[in-house]
Design an enzyme around this catalytic site. Sequence first.
Site: not given
Length: 376
Positions: A93, A267
């Site tokens: 991320d 996720d």
Amino acid sequence: MTEQFSFRLLAKDGAARRGLVSTPRGDIRTPAFMPVGTAATVKAMFPQDVRATGADIVLGNVYHLMLRPGAERVAALGGLHKFMNWPHPILTDSGGFQVMSLSKLRKLNEEGVAFQSHIDGSRHMLTPERSMEIQRLLDSDIHMQFDECVRLPCTDAEAERAMRLSLRWAERSRKAFGDAKGKALFGIVQGGASEPLRIESAKALAGMDFHGLAIGGLAVGEPQDVMLAMLDIVIPHLPEEKPRYLMGVGTPDDIVQSVLRGVDMFDCVMPTRAGRHGLAYTRFGRVNLRNARHADDAAPLDEGAACASARDYSRAYLHHLVKAQEILGMMLLTEINVAYYQELMAGLREAIEQGRLADFIAETKEGWARGEAKAL
């Protein structure tokens, strides 16, 4: 194995997709759930046990890793895969969400975000270029563009400002990423809960030559129906030939509903966080092991589960571990939860291949309902 990143669509059932993401470090079967390994670890699990649940890929985070132990240090030690003993694909991320949610003080401008660490108050600057540099140093397989994520609800004016800034940062992220062999860069659709903004963001990103596209800024406080409405709006404007990733989602039902709409990757910290707090996810819904009703229950969580920890320990023992705050309880429940999420994904993939997704979802929801009724 492949030297390049690629995505193949293998089957469809309605809008739902069964695909295969290929990377130099291995394949990712989609729909896929990525366990969150924020700080180079999936909390309370050994890497080999994460793999044994069926996970093809895990997620790491730029914000946390840049602060501790530091991206340059990880690079000097051989990269994130070697550092955490996970030789399979990793997605990182960009750090944008954590800057918004965790930093003590932050100042945002066109260049990026200046912030103070939530750990020690040290000052840092994160820009699209620095985020790409950190992800290169970590050597992750899938990079995410740097973006600004706003919490919902928010005004359309605030959503528009953040979306347009994120588009400009997307262009800078794409330029800074360059042509990294075997790596992928995903753009992130923003726009709050505004239909016109979401469509504009999706169309603009679709034209920027990203390897995949993510849908961000959801699961940040809005109800499920708002999230699903945004998916219905965005997905028709995403390229069919590229993977679609819904960030930070979610519950098993969130995932099922999103797969129905054509999402490929997910996720969420939910299964690991729940496991550390005494909550189990099973074929029969959620089970709160803190509840006193389990204290004398010799039955396992699920005697038919593929996960041995769900079969081999009694509810009474798991209840005892949770109440006593024993580390083993956190480890067992985390493994059980991650394994259930992977079992759900495997079932969704098989159902799409067989053209029986609607039946699979009906059977899955019936199991959840039976478990909830039994718990009453």
